[in-house]
Design a protein around this motif. Structure first.
Motif, mmCIF file in Angstrom:
data_model
loop_
_atom_site.group_PDB
_atom_site.id
_atom_site.type_symbol
_atom_site.label_atom_id
_atom_site.label_comp_id
_atom_site.label_asym_id
_atom_site.label_seq_id
_atom_site.Cartn_x
_atom_site.Cartn_y
_atom_site.Cartn_z
ATOM 1 N N GLN A 150 0.864 -1.182 0.032
ATOM 2 C CA GLN A 150 -0.142 -0.138 -0.100
ATOM 3 C C GLN A 150 0.910 1.220 0.010
ATOM 4 O OE1 GLN A 150 -3.239 -0.500 -0.547
ATOM 5 N NE2 GLN A 150 -2.750 -2.669 -0.229
ATOM 6 N N GLY A 151 2.314 1.026 -0.405
ATOM 7 C CA GLY A 151 2.981 1.983 -0.132
ATOM 8 C C GLY A 151 3.353 2.878 -1.606
ATOM 9 N N TYR A 152 4.394 3.789 -1.539
ATOM 10 C CA TYR A 152 4.817 4.630 -2.396
ATOM 11 C C TYR A 152 6.207 4.387 -3.118
ATOM 12 C CZ TYR A 152 0.689 7.210 -0.531
ATOM 13 O OH TYR A 152 -0.546 7.295 0.042
ATOM 14 N N GLU A 210 9.322 -3.985 5.703
ATOM 15 C CA GLU A 210 10.418 -3.296 6.226
ATOM 16 C C GLU A 210 10.299 -1.896 5.937
ATOM 17 O OE1 GLU A 210 13.981 -2.854 8.616
ATOM 18 O OE2 GLU A 210 12.513 -4.438 8.557
ATOM 19 N N PHE A 211 9.798 -1.478 4.764
ATOM 20 C CA PHE A 211 9.799 0.084 4.354
ATOM 21 C C PHE A 211 8.323 0.514 3.803
ATOM 22 C CE2 PHE A 211 14.142 -1.279 3.669
ATOM 23 C CZ PHE A 211 14.788 -0.150 4.544
ATOM 24 N N TRP A 212 7.988 1.600 3.873
ATOM 25 C CA TRP A 212 6.588 2.097 3.666
ATOM 26 C C TRP A 212 6.831 2.536 2.329
ATOM 27 C CZ3 TRP A 212 6.137 7.082 2.127
ATOM 28 C CH2 TRP A 212 7.409 8.104 2.445
ATOM 29 N N GLY A 213 7.927 2.976 1.765
ATOM 30 C CA GLY A 213 8.314 3.435 0.375
ATOM 31 C C GLY A 213 9.724 3.446 -0.030
ATOM 32 N N MET A 214 9.858 3.843 -1.320
ATOM 33 C CA MET A 214 11.007 3.586 -1.994
ATOM 34 C C MET A 214 11.409 4.801 -2.992
ATOM 35 S SD MET A 214 11.884 1.039 -5.192
ATOM 36 C CE MET A 214 12.087 -0.560 -4.079
#
Length: 420
Positions: free
Chosen positions: A119-121, A174-178
């Motif tokens: 659901q991230g960016y 681990e991460f919400w976005g990249m």
């Protein structure tokens, strides 16, 4: 004839397409691939490396090259790659940080599927590698956010504002976005991110805890002074606030041959066990265990080093010949970013010209093809005033002649638009 029958006869990626790079009647200045003249020596050196490798396998290694390989790749192969890169970067590369992949696109897919909340960016430069965009769009629940690009790299203020706006706490990954970028000899613009921009990216990544993925396939293709440092080096492990936010995603496609389908990820300790534990990676072991073994022998025999040096020098000659021809003949009002390395030249047309319309004119008048700017934009429409040229495939004489003819075609096109 059925489509299946036609596909069995295709010989390469560009075969059967409208702009077949091997088609003598069209000069394709858009393709990002090494030419036949560079690849022709591969048969001989890979034959030597294969014999060397398989003799070792048969006598000393129980033919384990044909077994499921360790997930991150054979240690000896990673050591050879790390030793070579340490010399080329003039900074240490640890083989323990490397994971063998089947190329940069495979590496990007592994990172997206394993590390990023669905659901991230994904933050991308406003113009970026078009096939990476295609890959990202398959993850349909992820939102792609373009960020302004300056002549020295990403606009830090714009990146910071957009990251702060979209940040959330991920319960699953681990991460919400990249942030995905090509900081060294950028595709398509050819720019080299400045040290100030690289430091700023790392500071933002640490502050907002997002992953930075560097598509680093052009890092050693510098044609003047060696770059001060690659972006990964600015995420220094000696820093008190180091956690590991930057990944280098690399490939042998531009320096040994795309057909190898071999690359590597260089990752921080925080990330490596997550990737090794991915079912996508762990199911079959090393993504390309056999070819990795052959390339390991290629380095042991010093054949890879010689081949890469030849590619490097040839690309340098081609880039200089092309940029010199363009600088001498590009019409007034057009702007060229002249890169200090890599594959690509980015040209800006004066307003209100549209590179897509010029492409049609160029094909009709000169049989010259290139890639118009909107192909590199997330929305598929921005950047109509830009187009990209590539120096990888054709010889320097053909590139220089093509550049001159392209400029003449552009002058004629601009005149026709003005008088219409």
């Amino acid at each position: 004839m059925s489509r299946a029958t036609e596909e069995r006869k295709l010989k390469h990626l560009f075969d059967g397409g409208a702009w077949n790079v091997y088609e003598p009647n069209i000069l394709n200045l858009g393709v990002g691939a090494p030419g036949t003249d560079l690849l022709e020596s591969c048969c001989d050196i890979f034959q030597q490396a294969t014999e060397h490798c398989l003799q070792h396998e048969k006598k000393e290694n129980q033919s384990l090259i044909f077994q499921y390989g360790p997930t991150n790749g054979c240690f000896e192969v990673r050591r050879e790659i790390a030793t070579y890169l340490s010399a080329m970067y003039d900074s240490p590369v640890n083989c323990e940080d490397l994971i063998i992949t089947a190329g940069a696109t495979n590496g990007l897919h592994l990172l997206l599927s394993t590390l990023i909340d669905f659901q991230g960016y994904i933050f991308v430069d406003e113009f970026t590698y078009m096939i990476a965009l295609d890959s990202m769009k398959h993850f349909t629940s992820l939102t792609i956010v373009p960020v302004k690009l300056n002549d020295d790299g990403v606009d830090l203020r714009d990146l910071g504002e957009k990251v702060e706006k979209h940040r959330f706490s991920s319960p699953n990954k681990e991460f919400w976005g990249m942030y995905y970028t090509i900081p060294t000899y950028h595709n398509p613009t050819g720019i080299l991110f400045s040290p100030e921009v690289c430091r700023g990216i790392v500071q933002l990544a640490r502050k907002h805890d997002f992953l930075v993925v560097c598509d680093d396939v052009y890092n050693i293709l510098y044609y003047g002074e060696r770059p001060e440092a690659r972006l990964l080096a600015y995420d220094a492990r000696t820093d008190v606030d180091y956690a590991g936010h930057v990944v280098s995603n690399c490939s042998f496609s531009k320096i040994l041959g795309p057909g190898l389908r071999l690359g590597w990820l260089e990752v921080p300790p925080r990330i490596k066990p997550l990737l090794e534990g991915s079912g996508f990676a762990n199911s079959g072991g090393c993504f390309n265990n056999y070819t990795a073994g052959i390339v390991g022998s290629l380095f042991k025999l010093n054949l890879a080093q010689q081949q890469i040096a030849r590619f490097h020098e040839t690309y340098k000659e081609r880039m200089l010949a092309t940029t010199e021809a363009l600088a001498a003949a590009l019409p007034e009002g057009c702007k060229m970013l002249s890169p200090s390395g890599g594959y690509f030249i980015w040209i800006r047309l004066p307003q209100p010209l549209d590179a897509r319309e010029f492409l049609k004119y160029s094909l009709e008048q000169q049989k010259i093809a290139f890639i118009a700017g909107p192909r590199f934009a997330a929305d598929g429409d921005s950047g109509k005033q830009f187009f990209r040229l590539s120096i990888g495939f054709h010889g320097k004489a053909k590139l220089a002649d093509g550049a001159r003819r392209l400029c003449q075609s552009l002058k004629d096109y601009m005149m026709s638009v003005t008088t219409a």
